[in-house]
Design a protein around this motif. Sequence first.
Motif, short mmCIF file in Angstrom:
data_model
loop_
_atom_site.label_atom_id
_atom_site.label_comp_id
_atom_site.label_asym_id
_atom_site.label_seq_id
_atom_site.Cartn_x
_atom_site.Cartn_y
_atom_site.Cartn_z
N MET A 55 62.59 98.51 -29.54
CA MET A 55 61.83 99.71 -29.21
C MET A 55 62.06 100.15 -27.76
SD MET A 55 60.76 100.36 -32.11
CE MET A 55 59.84 101.82 -31.76
N ALA A 56 62.51 99.23 -26.91
CA ALA A 56 62.80 99.57 -25.52
C ALA A 56 64.24 100.05 -25.34
CB ALA A 56 62.54 98.36 -24.62
N ASP A 57 65.03 99.98 -26.39
CA ASP A 57 66.42 100.42 -26.34
C ASP A 57 66.46 101.90 -25.95
OD1 ASP A 57 69.32 99.56 -27.83
OD2 ASP A 57 68.91 101.70 -27.67
N GLU A 58 67.40 102.25 -25.11
CA GLU A 58 67.50 103.63 -24.61
C GLU A 58 67.68 104.64 -25.74
OE1 GLU A 58 70.49 106.29 -21.85
OE2 GLU A 58 70.44 104.12 -21.55
N ARG A 59 68.42 104.27 -26.78
CA ARG A 59 68.62 105.18 -27.90
C ARG A 59 67.31 105.48 -28.62
NH1 ARG A 59 73.35 101.24 -29.74
NH2 ARG A 59 71.63 99.90 -29.19
N VAL A 60 66.45 104.47 -28.73
CA VAL A 60 65.16 104.65 -29.40
C VAL A 60 64.22 105.46 -28.51
CG1 VAL A 60 63.15 103.45 -30.35
CG2 VAL A 60 65.45 102.53 -30.74
N THR A 61 64.17 105.14 -27.24
CA THR A 61 63.27 105.87 -26.35
C THR A 61 63.66 107.33 -26.21
OG1 THR A 61 64.47 105.14 -24.38
CG2 THR A 61 62.55 103.82 -25.06
N THR A 62 64.95 107.64 -26.39
CA THR A 62 65.39 109.04 -26.38
C THR A 62 64.65 109.84 -27.44
OG1 THR A 62 67.59 108.44 -25.62
CG2 THR A 62 67.38 110.56 -26.71
N ILE A 63 64.50 109.27 -28.62
CA ILE A 63 63.79 109.94 -29.71
C ILE A 63 62.29 109.94 -29.43
CG2 ILE A 63 63.19 109.82 -32.17
CD1 ILE A 63 66.06 110.73 -31.72
N LEU A 64 61.76 108.79 -29.05
CA LEU A 64 60.31 108.67 -28.84
C LEU A 64 59.79 109.62 -27.77
CD1 LEU A 64 59.84 104.79 -29.00
CD2 LEU A 64 59.54 106.48 -30.81
N ASN A 65 60.59 109.89 -26.76
CA ASN A 65 60.16 110.73 -25.65
C ASN A 65 60.53 112.20 -25.83
OD1 ASN A 65 59.11 108.47 -24.37
ND2 ASN A 65 61.06 108.02 -23.37
N ASN A 66 61.13 112.54 -26.94
CA ASN A 66 61.55 113.91 -27.18
C ASN A 66 60.36 114.72 -27.73
OD1 ASN A 66 62.66 116.33 -28.00
ND2 ASN A 66 64.45 115.40 -28.94
N GLU A 67 59.67 115.41 -26.84
CA GLU A 67 58.46 116.17 -27.19
C GLU A 67 58.76 117.37 -28.09
OE1 GLU A 67 55.15 115.60 -26.13
OE2 GLU A 67 55.82 113.64 -25.44
N SER A 68 60.01 117.84 -28.08
CA SER A 68 60.34 119.00 -28.91
C SER A 68 60.51 118.63 -30.39
CB SER A 68 61.61 119.68 -28.40
OG SER A 68 62.72 118.83 -28.58
N MET A 69 60.63 117.34 -30.66
CA MET A 69 60.78 116.87 -32.04
C MET A 69 59.41 116.69 -32.68
SD MET A 69 63.06 113.61 -33.20
CE MET A 69 64.51 114.28 -32.41
N GLN A 70 59.31 117.02 -33.96
CA GLN A 70 58.04 116.87 -34.66
C GLN A 70 57.56 115.42 -34.60
OE1 GLN A 70 58.36 118.25 -38.69
NE2 GLN A 70 59.02 120.29 -38.09
N GLU A 71 56.25 115.26 -34.45
CA GLU A 71 55.66 113.92 -34.33
C GLU A 71 55.95 113.05 -35.56
OE1 GLU A 71 53.74 110.66 -32.91
OE2 GLU A 71 54.10 112.49 -31.77
N ASP A 72 55.85 113.62 -36.76
CA ASP A 72 56.08 112.82 -37.97
C ASP A 72 57.53 112.36 -38.06
OD1 ASP A 72 56.99 115.41 -38.51
OD2 ASP A 72 56.31 115.40 -40.59
#
Length: 141
Positions: A55-72
């Motif tokens: 979950m700390a992997d940079e590739r994962v955090t890129t998605i998690l921190n992307n506010e423009s992407m839908q939450e679901d």
Amino acid sequence: PVHSKYFTQCIKKMMREKELPNEILHMFELGLRIALFTPLQFFYDEDFMAAADIMADERVTTILNNESMQEDRREVFVQQTKLGWTRLFMGYMTTGWRNCTAELQQKWTTSCARLFLEWERACWTHRNNTLYGPSTKRHQQ
């Protein structure tokens, strides 16, 4: 060769045909990079290995921190990451994929799971042919 054929041709083609949003394709690209270029770990469960590491992997955090992407959609990415991106090759997709794209006209998860199973079989065949040489007696695709 097998990975580039299936990802660049088959998966992207299926996603275009099913008219999936670009962010879904982007999540699959990142997830497949995790599966193909990270030491093999089938799933991330506290009992077996530290889920926090992936979950700390940079590739994962890129998605998690992307506010423009839908939450679901971000949540389903987390679910698949915890389930394991390598498990897609065995047909294990979190049900959240279907739920986060419910507004789409075409159903796509069954087609996607089938493609991943074909991809896994192609990898297995390629590996065996590389290690042992081609055989007419072996199962043909």
